[in-house]
Structures are given as C-alpha cells and as structure tokens.
Write an enzyme that holds these catalytic residues in place. Structure first.
Site, mmCIF file in Angstrom:
data_model
loop_
_atom_site.group_PDB
_atom_site.id
_atom_site.type_symbol
_atom_site.label_atom_id
_atom_site.label_comp_id
_atom_site.label_asym_id
_atom_site.label_seq_id
_atom_site.Cartn_x
_atom_site.Cartn_y
_atom_site.Cartn_z
ATOM 1 N N TYR A 196 -1.143 -17.962 -0.736
ATOM 2 C CA TYR A 196 -2.274 -17.029 -0.586
ATOM 3 C C TYR A 196 -3.555 -17.803 -0.271
ATOM 4 C CZ TYR A 196 -5.482 -13.172 -1.801
ATOM 5 O OH TYR A 196 -6.457 -12.197 -1.788
ATOM 6 N N LEU A 227 -7.887 -6.519 6.435
ATOM 7 C CA LEU A 227 -7.604 -6.531 4.992
ATOM 8 C C LEU A 227 -6.105 -6.587 4.745
ATOM 9 C CD1 LEU A 227 -10.454 -4.876 5.284
ATOM 10 C CD2 LEU A 227 -9.977 -4.201 2.962
ATOM 11 N N GLY A 275 0.837 -1.200 0.000
ATOM 12 C CA GLY A 275 0.000 0.000 0.000
ATOM 13 C C GLY A 275 0.869 1.246 0.000
#
Ligand code: NAD
Ligand code: UDP
Length: 312
Positions: free
Chosen positions: A145, A73, A36
């Site tokens: 994942y 998240l 991010g």
C-alpha cells in the site's frame, strides 16, 4: 463540470460523488466493487447527472466521455484487505494511476490523487509536514500500500513535469464516517460494530499508538477544493488532533453506552506508532480545515452502523 470519480462506490468516493452532484456537476463513477458496494451509490443513482461503470481501472478503458476533472480514489485502503490482496493494491497505485493520468493528459483534465499519510510510514518526525520524506519499510507487508501510493505520487509529479498535467496530490489521514463497510477491518468500523453488538473491542498492541480522525464530510470538502485549486502539493488533509487507540475505544464505548470490554491482540507488522498531520499548507493553499468534532463525527457514524445492524 464533467467529472470522473474512480473508486466511486467506496466509502470516501461515494460521499465525493454526492457532494459533486450537489454542486451541479455531471459525474461518471467507476468501480470494480473490490471493497465498495452499489448500496453506497443508492442516492447518486437517482440523479440524471450521474452514470456508473463497473470496471477495473488497472485496465485501460475508453470512457467515451471527455472529462474536466478526474479523481483517483480507486484503491483498497483497509490494512487487512490490502494485506489479503497485495498485487491488486500495487496495481491500483501503479497501472491504475497511469491509465487515469493518461486520460487526464488526453482531456487536459485536472487530476486529483488520493494519496495517504502512509507515505510517511512509521514517521520519525512529528507532526508530519509534507516536506518529510517518510520512513517506510520497502519490503514489509504494508509496503504494497505505502509504496504503491509513493509510486502513484511519483508518477503524478512526473506527468505534471513532463506533460504539464494539472494535478493535485492530497495525503489523506485517517478518515471515518457512514458507509465504511461493516467488515472493512479499520479501527472505527471495528470498534463501533463491536460496541453495538456487545462484543469485546479488539485493541492491537498496547493501544498507545496514535491516529488523527477526520470526519468524511470535511475530507470531501478538501478533495473538492484540491480539484478547484489544482496545486500539485502534496497537501496533507486530516484532523490536526491526535488520539491513542485506547482513547478511541473509550470514546466509542462512552458514546454507544456499550458495556463491551476490551481484548488485546498482537500489533500488526510495521503499524505506525504516531500519526498527526500538520495542515498549514491545506489552510494556506486550499483555505481548508476540518470543522466537525470527533465526537460529532463518531455519533453520526454510530447512528449509521446502528441502522445498518437493524438496532436503530
Ligand atoms: P474504500 O475501500 O471504501 O474505497 C475504495 C474504492 O475503490 C472501493 O469502492 C473499491 O471497490 C474501489 N477500487 C479499488 N480498486 C479498484 C480498481 N482496480 N478498479 C476500480 N475500482 C477499484 O476505501 P476509502 O477509505 O473510501 O478510500 C478511498 C481512497 O482514499 C483510497 O485511494 C485510499 O487509499 C485513500 N485514503 C483513504 C483513507 C481513509 O482513512 N479512509 C486514508 C488515506 C487514503
Ligand atoms: N486497530 C486496533 N483494532 C482494530 C483495528 C485497528 O487496535 O480492530 C489499530 C491499528 O493497529 C492501528 C490503528 O488502530 O494502530 C488504526 O488502524 P486502521 O486499520 O484503522 O488504519 P491505519 O492507520 O493502520 O491505516
């Protein structure tokens, strides 16, 4: 409400923060910037009801505050990035989930887990309903994942059963929009950036694999509903329409009026062949469904990337 958003500086996380601030919540964002950026929080950082902590949530932390609602998240979501950082991705599903669930238990907060359609792996049922257990290669490259998220779901369900933690597991299908990172590597950001730069669009495999594309504002609405309703689920959140990768490339070429061509590249290992959510449960329990068309969403995303690239 006092809300913690883990993964706040990411693509979806930053839109969620903006929407929570918009409805009047007090929001604490936490992120370690692995994928991010602070730029995504530019607007949020101007609000007196928002504060930000730079921290890796795989490590325990005393946030000081008490929370009523916690969104998890914090996980790399882009396939090329999680293949490059497999252990960090596994930790985001395991240690980070445990740390945030502990916080929810301590505060008696509602916990929302951002899980994924990847728990269905390369699905053998179509469309995918929540009752389908999935078809995942447990030792394949993508397992870092997929299995991390499956473990995160298992741990969330166990906290709910063992401690009565109020929780909601949402399985997010492919979501796109402004603030996807330019170098993220997922299909929408790659194709739009390539089309705008006049570079060839990189289609992997024969391009007949399908995805459903949900616009981020719609998805964030579903996340907020999940936090309000606190139904364990799991609940699929996604756009109930299916497109091949070639169709996605063609839509983007059309909307950008780009003269780019298409180049063909090998399909990544275990790349799912088809993906389409059944969202009946989201409609029933959350009274939610997407309202933005793929073209509307793509146009807004194209405008965003054009500005980012200095082409607007
Ligand atoms: P993203 O990479 O933009 O956002 C993830 C954010 O989490 C980033 O800001 C990253 O820096 C942060 N993060 C990762 N590990 C962390 C850690 N250990 N500590 C603190 N921060 C950490 O990706 P996104 O698309 O916004 O995805 C957000 C969530 O939604 C992820 O959990 C992802 O698995 C899930 N999800 C997304 C999609 C999608 O299509 N975008 C689909 C299914 C699930
Ligand atoms: N894909 C592609 N070209 C790209 C990036 C992705 O053809 O430049 C394909 C990828 O192989 C997959 C689909 O687009 O079949 C969606 O990929 P993405 O990485 O966005 O998300 P996934 O659904 O695989 O997690």
């Amino acid at each position: 409400m006092k809300v913690l958003v883990a993964g706040a500086a990411g693509f979806i996380g930053s839109h969620l923060v903006d929407a929570l601030l918009e409805r009047g919540d007090q929001v604490v964002g936490v992120d370690n910037f692995v994928s991010g950026s602070r730029g995504n929080l530019q607007e949020a950082l101007t609000s007196s009801r928002f504060s930000f902590l730079e921290h890796d949530v795989t490590l325990p932390f005393d946030y000081g505050d008490h929370f009523e609602l916690i969104f998890h998240l914090a996980s790399i979501a882009s396939p090329p990035l999680y293949l490059a950082k497999p252990l960090e991705t596994l930790a985001a599903g395991s240690s980070a989930t445990k740390n945030l669930l502990e916080l929810a238990r301590r505060d008696d907060a509602v916990f929302v887990l951002a899980s994924t359609s990847e728990v269905y792996g390369d699905p053998q049922e179509h469309p995918q309903r929540e009752s389908y257990w999935g078809h995942v290669n447990p030792v394949g490259e993508r397992s870092v994942y997929d299995e991390a998220k499956r473990f995160a779901e298992a741990m969330t369900a166990a906290y709910h059963r063992s401690y009565g933690t109020r929780a909601s597991i949402v399985r997010i299908f492919n979501t796109f929009g402004p603030r996807l990172a330019i170098d993220d590597g997922r299909v929408i950001s790659n194709f739009i950036v390539q089309a705008l730069r006049g570079e060839a669009l990189t289609v992997y495999g024969n391009g007949n694999q399908t995805r459903s594309l949900c616009y981020v504002d719609d998805l964030v609405g579903g996340l907020i509903r999940a936090g309000d309703v606190a139904e364990l689920g799991p609940i699929n959140l996604g756009q109930p329409g299916e497109m091949t990768v070639i169709e996605i490339a063609e839509r983007i070429l059309h909307l950008t009026r780009s003269l780019s061509t298409i180049t063909w590249h090998p399909l990544p290992a275990d790349d799912p062949t088809r993906r389409l959510p059944d969202i009946s449960l989201a409609r029933e329990t959350l009274n939610w469904e997407p309202t933005t068309s793929v073209d509307q969403g793509l146009q807004r995303t194209i405008d965003y990337f054009a500005a980012q690239l200095g082409l607007a």
